[in-house]
Design a protein around this motif. Structure first.
Motif, mmCIF file in Angstrom:
data_model
loop_
_atom_site.group_PDB
_atom_site.id
_atom_site.type_symbol
_atom_site.label_atom_id
_atom_site.label_comp_id
_atom_site.label_asym_id
_atom_site.label_seq_id
_atom_site.Cartn_x
_atom_site.Cartn_y
_atom_site.Cartn_z
ATOM 1 N N CYS A 19 0.926 -1.223 0.006
ATOM 2 C CA CYS A 19 0.102 -0.047 0.011
ATOM 3 C C CYS A 19 0.961 1.248 -0.082
ATOM 4 N N CYS A 22 0.163 3.106 3.666
ATOM 5 C CA CYS A 22 0.597 2.377 5.160
ATOM 6 C C CYS A 22 1.935 1.407 4.891
ATOM 7 N N CYS A 44 -4.487 0.164 0.135
ATOM 8 C CA CYS A 44 -5.367 -0.905 0.613
ATOM 9 C C CYS A 44 -6.723 -0.183 0.801
ATOM 10 N N CYS A 47 -6.962 1.916 4.035
ATOM 11 C CA CYS A 47 -6.425 3.408 4.075
ATOM 12 C C CYS A 47 -7.721 3.969 3.077
HETATM 13 ZN ZN LIG Z 1 -2.950 1.056 3.475
#
Ligand SMILES: [Zn+2]
Length: 79
Positions: A19, A22, A44, A47
């Motif tokens: 991602c 993150c 992702c 998020c």
């Molecule tokens: Zn993420």
């Protein structure tokens, strides 16, 4: 803080990137996925929920629709 803009784009299935926000591994599937707007950086769904919950809902709807069609007419092609 810079505003994070996400976009739904058609994933080409070639990548299994972390991602962009993150750093966790994503589980991308073919078809529509979340990306940072203007890039091919995967984001992702966790998020996505933070920055664009509406888009995550849209993706979930698209998945449900696909499963529904598969269940109804799975395996049949139109040719
Ligand atoms: Zn993420």
């Amino acid at each position: 803080m810079k505003k994070i803009v996400l976009a739904i784009k058609d994933n080409n299935c070639a990548s299994n990137d972390a991602c962009a926000l993150c750093g966790r591994r994503t589980e991308p599937s073919c078809g529509p996925e979340l990306f940072l707007d203007g890039t091919w950086s995967l984001v992702c769904h966790e998020c996505g929920e933070k920055h664009a919950p509406g888009l995550v809902k849209l993706l979930a709807l698209a998945r449900d629709a696909e499963e529904y069609f598969q269940a109804q007419w799975g395996g049949h092609s139109l040719d």
